[in-house]
Design a protein around this motif. Structure first.
Motif, PDB file in Angstrom:
ATOM      1  N   MET A 215       0.845  -1.174   0.000  1.00  0.00           N
ATOM      2  CA  MET A 215       0.000   0.000   0.000  1.00  0.00           C
ATOM      3  C   MET A 215       0.891   1.237   0.000  1.00  0.00           C
ATOM      4  O   MET A 215       1.794   1.354   0.817  1.00  0.00           O
ATOM      5  N   LYS A 216       0.600   2.160  -0.894  1.00  0.00           N
ATOM      6  CA  LYS A 216       1.319   3.433  -0.953  1.00  0.00           C
ATOM      7  C   LYS A 216       0.324   4.558  -0.657  1.00  0.00           C
ATOM      8  O   LYS A 216      -0.668   4.708  -1.370  1.00  0.00           O
ATOM      9  N   ILE A 217       0.586   5.309   0.377  1.00  0.00           N
ATOM     10  CA  ILE A 217      -0.308   6.396   0.785  1.00  0.00           C
ATOM     11  C   ILE A 217       0.136   7.682   0.117  1.00  0.00           C
ATOM     12  O   ILE A 217       1.320   8.025   0.133  1.00  0.00           O
ATOM     13  N   SER A 218      -0.828   8.413  -0.440  1.00  0.00           N
ATOM     14  CA  SER A 218      -0.486   9.677  -1.076  1.00  0.00           C
ATOM     15  C   SER A 218      -0.827  10.878  -0.200  1.00  0.00           C
ATOM     16  O   SER A 218      -0.140  11.894  -0.266  1.00  0.00           O
ATOM     17  N   ASP A 219      -1.881  10.788   0.618  1.00  0.00           N
ATOM     18  CA  ASP A 219      -2.287  11.938   1.417  1.00  0.00           C
ATOM     19  C   ASP A 219      -3.463  11.534   2.304  1.00  0.00           C
ATOM     20  O   ASP A 219      -4.092  10.503   2.071  1.00  0.00           O
ATOM     21  N   MET A 220      -3.791  12.349   3.297  1.00  0.00           N
ATOM     22  CA  MET A 220      -5.011  12.176   4.079  1.00  0.00           C
ATOM     23  C   MET A 220      -6.113  12.923   3.338  1.00  0.00           C
ATOM     24  O   MET A 220      -5.987  14.133   3.101  1.00  0.00           O
ATOM     25  N   HIS A 221      -7.174  12.238   2.969  1.00  0.00           N
ATOM     26  CA  HIS A 221      -8.248  12.886   2.206  1.00  0.00           C
ATOM     27  C   HIS A 221      -9.186  13.684   3.104  1.00  0.00           C
ATOM     28  O   HIS A 221      -9.441  14.863   2.873  1.00  0.00           O
ATOM     29  N   HIS A 222      -9.755  13.049   4.132  1.00  0.00           N
ATOM     30  CA  HIS A 222     -10.651  13.780   5.021  1.00  0.00           C
ATOM     31  C   HIS A 222     -10.721  13.136   6.392  1.00  0.00           C
ATOM     32  O   HIS A 222     -10.344  11.993   6.578  1.00  0.00           O
ATOM     33  N   VAL A 223     -11.207  13.940   7.331  1.00  0.00           N
ATOM     34  CA  VAL A 223     -11.543  13.498   8.675  1.00  0.00           C
ATOM     35  C   VAL A 223     -13.036  13.747   8.824  1.00  0.00           C
ATOM     36  O   VAL A 223     -13.532  14.805   8.428  1.00  0.00           O
TER      37      VAL A 223
END
Length: 132
Positions: free
Chosen positions: A1-9
């Protein structure tokens, strides 16, 4: 898994109109168009991420105590200038707890929304005077 960013909370709130006043009017977060869900809520842009508010008075995530405790669950927003953020929040009449010399390495400011959700604003302690 490669994470690009936090989208939302996503946060549960008791009253979406009260929450919209806090996040949209007081904190001045830009409101986003939200899909026509069958429950009340609001979406906001926060830097590169989003904040989604969901009205749900029975949510298990709502805190009953209205005391700011930095050890409770919260989300954090990086700001450019600690002192200007303190002035901004105090100027809006928002109660805050300051931790400029936290062991975390972040200079922290904590506040709470009307549903008792905690928010942290922070800068790196080396940037306490803001970016020049």
């Amino acid at each position: 898994m490669k994470i690009s960013d936090m989208h939302h909370v996503s946060l549960a709130v008791n009253d979406v109109e009260e929450a919209k006043h806090f996040y949209g009017t007081l904190l001045e977060f830009p409101e986003l168009k939200r899909p026509d869900f069958d429950f009340p809520g609001a979406w906001y842009q926060v830097g590169n991420s989003q904040l989604h508010l969901i009205q749900n008075k029975k949510a298990e995530t709502l805190r009953s105590e209205n005391k700011i405790d930095s050890r409770d669950g919260h989300f954090a927003i990086r700001v450019d200038d600690y002192n200007k953020t303190v002035e901004f929040l105090q100027g809006k009449g928002i109660e805050i707890v300051q931790k400029p010399h936290s062991k975390s390495g972040f200079a922290q400011i904590f506040c709470m929304d009307p549903s008792n959700n905690l928010i942290e604003f922070n800068v790196d302690q080396m940037d306490l005077n803001g970016k020049e």
